[in-house]
Design a protein around this motif. Structure first.
Motif, PDB file in Angstrom:
ATOM      1  N   VAL A  35       0.837  -1.203   0.000  1.00 32.81           N
ATOM      2  CA  VAL A  35       0.000   0.000   0.000  1.00 32.81           C
ATOM      3  C   VAL A  35       0.874   1.255   0.000  1.00 32.81           C
ATOM      4  O   VAL A  35       0.613   2.214  -0.747  1.00 32.81           O
ATOM      5  CB  VAL A  35      -0.961  -0.010   1.213  1.00 32.81           C
ATOM      6  CG1 VAL A  35      -1.628   1.338   1.403  1.00 32.81           C
ATOM      7  CG2 VAL A  35      -1.990  -1.109   1.053  1.00 32.81           C
ATOM      8  N   LEU A  36       1.909   1.256   0.821  1.00 32.53           N
ATOM      9  CA  LEU A  36       2.802   2.411   0.870  1.00 32.53           C
ATOM     10  C   LEU A  36       3.563   2.600  -0.450  1.00 32.53           C
ATOM     11  O   LEU A  36       3.791   3.733  -0.877  1.00 32.53           O
ATOM     12  CB  LEU A  36       3.786   2.275   2.029  1.00 32.53           C
ATOM     13  CG  LEU A  36       3.178   2.441   3.420  1.00 32.53           C
ATOM     14  CD1 LEU A  36       4.198   2.074   4.495  1.00 32.53           C
ATOM     15  CD2 LEU A  36       2.668   3.853   3.621  1.00 32.53           C
ATOM     16  N   ALA A  37       3.930   1.513  -1.102  1.00 27.57           N
ATOM     17  CA  ALA A  37       4.610   1.613  -2.393  1.00 27.57           C
ATOM     18  C   ALA A  37       3.677   2.187  -3.450  1.00 27.57           C
ATOM     19  O   ALA A  37       4.111   2.940  -4.331  1.00 27.57           O
ATOM     20  CB  ALA A  37       5.124   0.248  -2.827  1.00 27.57           C
ATOM     21  N   ALA A  38       2.400   1.853  -3.375  1.00 28.23           N
ATOM     22  CA  ALA A  38       1.435   2.354  -4.356  1.00 28.23           C
ATOM     23  C   ALA A  38       1.055   3.804  -4.101  1.00 28.23           C
ATOM     24  O   ALA A  38       0.745   4.537  -5.047  1.00 28.23           O
ATOM     25  CB  ALA A  38       0.182   1.487  -4.346  1.00 28.23           C
ATOM     26  N   THR A  39       1.076   4.225  -2.844  1.00 31.26           N
ATOM     27  CA  THR A  39       0.598   5.568  -2.528  1.00 31.26           C
ATOM     28  C   THR A  39       1.690   6.579  -2.215  1.00 31.26           C
ATOM     29  O   THR A  39       1.500   7.765  -2.463  1.00 31.26           O
ATOM     30  CB  THR A  39      -0.373   5.526  -1.331  1.00 31.26           C
ATOM     31  OG1 THR A  39       0.310   4.973  -0.203  1.00 31.26           O
ATOM     32  CG2 THR A  39      -1.601   4.706  -1.658  1.00 31.26           C
ATOM     33  N   VAL A  40       2.824   6.129  -1.686  1.00 31.16           N
ATOM     34  CA  VAL A  40       3.851   7.074  -1.234  1.00 31.16           C
ATOM     35  C   VAL A  40       5.087   7.024  -2.124  1.00 31.16           C
ATOM     36  O   VAL A  40       5.414   8.002  -2.789  1.00 31.16           O
ATOM     37  CB  VAL A  40       4.240   6.800   0.242  1.00 31.16           C
ATOM     38  CG1 VAL A  40       5.332   7.757   0.698  1.00 31.16           C
ATOM     39  CG2 VAL A  40       3.026   6.912   1.140  1.00 31.16           C
ATOM     40  N   SER A  41       5.773   5.886  -2.104  1.00 30.39           N
ATOM     41  CA  SER A  41       7.026   5.765  -2.861  1.00 30.39           C
ATOM     42  C   SER A  41       7.297   4.308  -3.185  1.00 30.39           C
ATOM     43  O   SER A  41       7.028   3.421  -2.367  1.00 30.39           O
ATOM     44  CB  SER A  41       8.195   6.322  -2.034  1.00 30.39           C
ATOM     45  OG  SER A  41       9.427   6.040  -2.658  1.00 30.39           O
TER      46      SER A  41
END
Length: 87
Positions: A35-41
């Motif tokens: 999720v963090l890779a898709a939304t943040v970095s």
């Protein structure tokens, strides 16, 4: 073939064995990093790789950093490696 049953705690209830907690922890961190890779970095995909390496460490050596921490802090014991003591 022996059945895998939860280790009972001193209070009388049942608790999860080390392998089940490690599986839940790895799944949670993997989903969170996706999720963090898709939304943040996209750099958060390194966290997913770190989880995979630790899973293979547990498979090959019978221990990983998370297993040491969970064993020492929460007293969790392995069902698969029950005769070995984590030091």
């Amino acid at each position: 073939m022996s059945s895998l049953r939860p280790v009972s705690c001193s209070a009388g209830g049942a608790r999860w064995p080390l392998e089940r907690v490690l599986f839940a922890l790895a799944g949670t961190v993997t989903l969170l990093s996706a999720v963090l890779a898709a939304t943040v970095s996209s750099w958060f995909l390194l966290l997913t790789a770190f989880v995979g390496v630790n899973q293979w460490l547990y498979v090959l050596a019978g221990a990983c950093p998370a297993s040491f921490v969970l064993s020492r802090l929460f007293g969790l014991r392995s069902l698969i490696y029950a005769k070995e003591v984590v030091r």
